[in-house]
Motif scaffolding. Structure first.
Motif, PDB file in Angstrom:
ATOM      1  N   ALA A  84      -5.063 -24.087  -2.039  1.00  0.00           N
ATOM      2  CA  ALA A  84      -6.356 -23.911  -2.710  1.00  0.00           C
ATOM      3  C   ALA A  84      -7.009 -22.581  -2.369  1.00  0.00           C
ATOM      4  CB  ALA A  84      -7.292 -25.063  -2.334  1.00  0.00           C
ATOM      5  N   ASP A  85      -6.647 -22.014  -1.210  1.00  0.00           N
ATOM      6  CA  ASP A  85      -7.294 -20.792  -0.748  1.00  0.00           C
ATOM      7  C   ASP A  85      -6.325 -19.675  -0.401  1.00  0.00           C
ATOM      8  OD1 ASP A  85      -9.932 -21.760  -0.932  1.00  0.00           O
ATOM      9  OD2 ASP A  85      -9.714 -22.807   0.972  1.00  0.00           O
ATOM     10  N   VAL A  86      -5.072 -19.776  -0.862  1.00  0.00           N
ATOM     11  CA  VAL A  86      -4.076 -18.749  -0.548  1.00  0.00           C
ATOM     12  C   VAL A  86      -3.218 -18.465  -1.778  1.00  0.00           C
ATOM     13  CG1 VAL A  86      -2.119 -18.093   0.905  1.00  0.00           C
ATOM     14  CG2 VAL A  86      -3.968 -19.468   1.872  1.00  0.00           C
ATOM     15  N   VAL A  87      -3.067 -17.186  -2.086  1.00  0.00           N
ATOM     16  CA  VAL A  87      -2.243 -16.754  -3.207  1.00  0.00           C
ATOM     17  C   VAL A  87      -1.332 -15.636  -2.708  1.00  0.00           C
ATOM     18  CG1 VAL A  87      -2.292 -15.636  -5.485  1.00  0.00           C
ATOM     19  CG2 VAL A  87      -3.986 -17.383  -4.917  1.00  0.00           C
ATOM     20  N   VAL A  88      -0.073 -15.654  -3.157  1.00  0.00           N
ATOM     21  CA  VAL A  88       0.870 -14.584  -2.856  1.00  0.00           C
ATOM     22  C   VAL A  88       1.098 -13.806  -4.151  1.00  0.00           C
ATOM     23  CG1 VAL A  88       3.218 -14.007  -2.144  1.00  0.00           C
ATOM     24  CG2 VAL A  88       1.986 -15.867  -1.002  1.00  0.00           C
ATOM     25  N   VAL A  89       0.868 -12.504  -4.088  1.00  0.00           N
ATOM     26  CA  VAL A  89       1.045 -11.627  -5.239  1.00  0.00           C
ATOM     27  C   VAL A  89       2.114 -10.601  -4.884  1.00  0.00           C
ATOM     28  CG1 VAL A  89      -0.072  -9.957  -6.777  1.00  0.00           C
ATOM     29  CG2 VAL A  89      -1.389 -11.899  -5.888  1.00  0.00           C
ATOM     30  N   VAL A  90       3.051 -10.389  -5.796  1.00  0.00           N
ATOM     31  CA  VAL A  90       4.045  -9.328  -5.635  1.00  0.00           C
ATOM     32  C   VAL A  90       3.787  -8.323  -6.755  1.00  0.00           C
ATOM     33  CG1 VAL A  90       6.503  -8.723  -5.639  1.00  0.00           C
ATOM     34  CG2 VAL A  90       5.734 -10.884  -4.609  1.00  0.00           C
ATOM     35  N   THR A  91       3.681  -7.047  -6.387  1.00  0.00           N
ATOM     36  CA  THR A  91       3.405  -5.996  -7.367  1.00  0.00           C
ATOM     37  C   THR A  91       4.480  -4.913  -7.290  1.00  0.00           C
ATOM     38  OG1 THR A  91       1.995  -4.790  -5.802  1.00  0.00           O
ATOM     39  CG2 THR A  91       0.899  -6.311  -7.324  1.00  0.00           C
ATOM     40  N   ARG A  92       4.521  -4.112  -8.340  1.00  0.00           N
ATOM     41  CA  ARG A  92       5.363  -2.914  -8.373  1.00  0.00           C
ATOM     42  C   ARG A  92       4.435  -1.770  -8.764  1.00  0.00           C
ATOM     43  NH1 ARG A  92      11.109  -1.610  -9.782  1.00  0.00           N
ATOM     44  NH2 ARG A  92      11.046   0.520 -10.561  1.00  0.00           N
ATOM     45  N   GLY A  93       4.547  -0.670  -8.064  1.00  0.00           N
ATOM     46  CA  GLY A  93       3.681   0.468  -8.355  1.00  0.00           C
ATOM     47  C   GLY A  93       3.950   1.598  -7.396  1.00  0.00           C
ATOM     48  N   GLY A  94       2.876   2.273  -6.997  1.00  0.00           N
ATOM     49  CA  GLY A  94       3.012   3.366  -6.052  1.00  0.00           C
ATOM     50  C   GLY A  94       1.866   4.353  -6.155  1.00  0.00           C
ATOM     51  N   VAL A  95       2.025   5.441  -5.419  1.00  0.00           N
ATOM     52  CA  VAL A  95       1.005   6.492  -5.349  1.00  0.00           C
ATOM     53  C   VAL A  95       1.251   7.509  -6.457  1.00  0.00           C
ATOM     54  CG1 VAL A  95       0.046   8.342  -3.924  1.00  0.00           C
ATOM     55  CG2 VAL A  95       0.724   6.174  -2.866  1.00  0.00           C
ATOM     56  N   LEU A  96       0.168   7.851  -7.148  1.00  0.00           N
ATOM     57  CA  LEU A  96       0.196   8.881  -8.187  1.00  0.00           C
ATOM     58  C   LEU A  96      -0.384  10.174  -7.615  1.00  0.00           C
ATOM     59  CD1 LEU A  96      -1.294   6.625 -10.969  1.00  0.00           C
ATOM     60  CD2 LEU A  96       0.996   7.596 -11.039  1.00  0.00           C
ATOM     61  N   ALA A  97       0.406  11.224  -7.637  1.00  0.00           N
ATOM     62  CA  ALA A  97      -0.086  12.531  -7.214  1.00  0.00           C
ATOM     63  C   ALA A  97      -1.075  13.040  -8.263  1.00  0.00           C
ATOM     64  CB  ALA A  97       1.081  13.501  -7.056  1.00  0.00           C
ATOM     65  N   PRO A  98      -1.957  13.971  -7.894  1.00  0.00           N
ATOM     66  CA  PRO A  98      -2.907  14.506  -8.871  1.00  0.00           C
ATOM     67  C   PRO A  98      -2.194  14.978 -10.141  1.00  0.00           C
ATOM     68  CG  PRO A  98      -3.476  15.280  -6.684  1.00  0.00           C
ATOM     69  CD  PRO A  98      -2.140  14.562  -6.567  1.00  0.00           C
ATOM     70  N   GLY A  99      -2.713  14.536 -11.294  1.00  0.00           N
ATOM     71  CA  GLY A  99      -2.166  14.922 -12.580  1.00  0.00           C
ATOM     72  C   GLY A  99      -1.062  14.021 -13.098  1.00  0.00           C
ATOM     73  N   GLU A 100      -0.502  13.169 -12.257  1.00  0.00           N
ATOM     74  CA  GLU A 100       0.569  12.274 -12.706  1.00  0.00           C
ATOM     75  C   GLU A 100       0.004  11.073 -13.465  1.00  0.00           C
ATOM     76  OE1 GLU A 100       4.208  12.805  -9.537  1.00  0.00           O
ATOM     77  OE2 GLU A 100       2.765  11.214  -9.152  1.00  0.00           O
ATOM     78  N   THR A 101       0.780  10.612 -14.438  1.00  0.00           N
ATOM     79  CA  THR A 101       0.409   9.402 -15.185  1.00  0.00           C
ATOM     80  C   THR A 101       1.381   8.262 -14.910  1.00  0.00           C
ATOM     81  OG1 THR A 101       1.631  10.179 -17.119  1.00  0.00           O
ATOM     82  CG2 THR A 101      -0.735  10.684 -17.037  1.00  0.00           C
TER      83      THR A 101
END
Length: 134
Positions: A84-101
């Motif tokens: 009821a009070d715990v969720v596990v989330v898995v994501t994919r992503g990362g750091v974007l350098a200035p100007g990156e999309t």
């Protein structure tokens, strides 16, 4: 999953977006405040932080140095309520350098977020990421 668990997952999955917003401002305080008081953060390079204050100090220093002007991106791959009070989330992503999309392949990560309620608010109890190419 019951209807109640969907609501729990929906509420908790908003926490990673708070990290994105804090990072956009390079705000170490807002970043750290998304963690439980005893939260942990594990990053590549043997970074193991315990507690909100260690996370705050690390992120303040990172935003003053290597992460200055960067942004982050992440999308959920998996969201599961494990109580009821715990969720596990898995994501994919990362750091974007200035100007990156788009996140560069060498900075693409998968992350696991354990998000729970502390004092009535959803906060990160544990966060860990691993480079996809690792």
């Amino acid at each position: 999953m019951s209807v109640n668990q969907f609501t729990v997952a929906d509420e908790a999955v908003a926490v990673p977006s708070q990290i994105v917003a804090a990072w956009e401002k390079n705000d170490g305080d807002a970043f750290a405040d998304t963690f439980t008081s005893d939260g942990t953060m594990i990053l590549p390079g043997d970074v193991f932080l315990t507690g909100r204050e260690q996370i705050r100090a690390f992120m303040r220093q990172a935003y003053a140095g290597p992460y200055r002007g960067t942004r982050v991106f992440g999308e959920p791959l998996s969201v599961r309520a494990v109580g009821a009070d715990v969720v596990v989330v898995v994501t994919r992503g990362g750091v974007l350098a200035p100007g990156e999309t788009e996140v560069a392949p060498e900075r693409t990560i998968r992350a696991t977020w354990v998000i729970g309620r502390e004092d009535g608010q959803w906060r990160i109890a544990a966060y860990q990421n691993t480079p996809v190419g690792a």
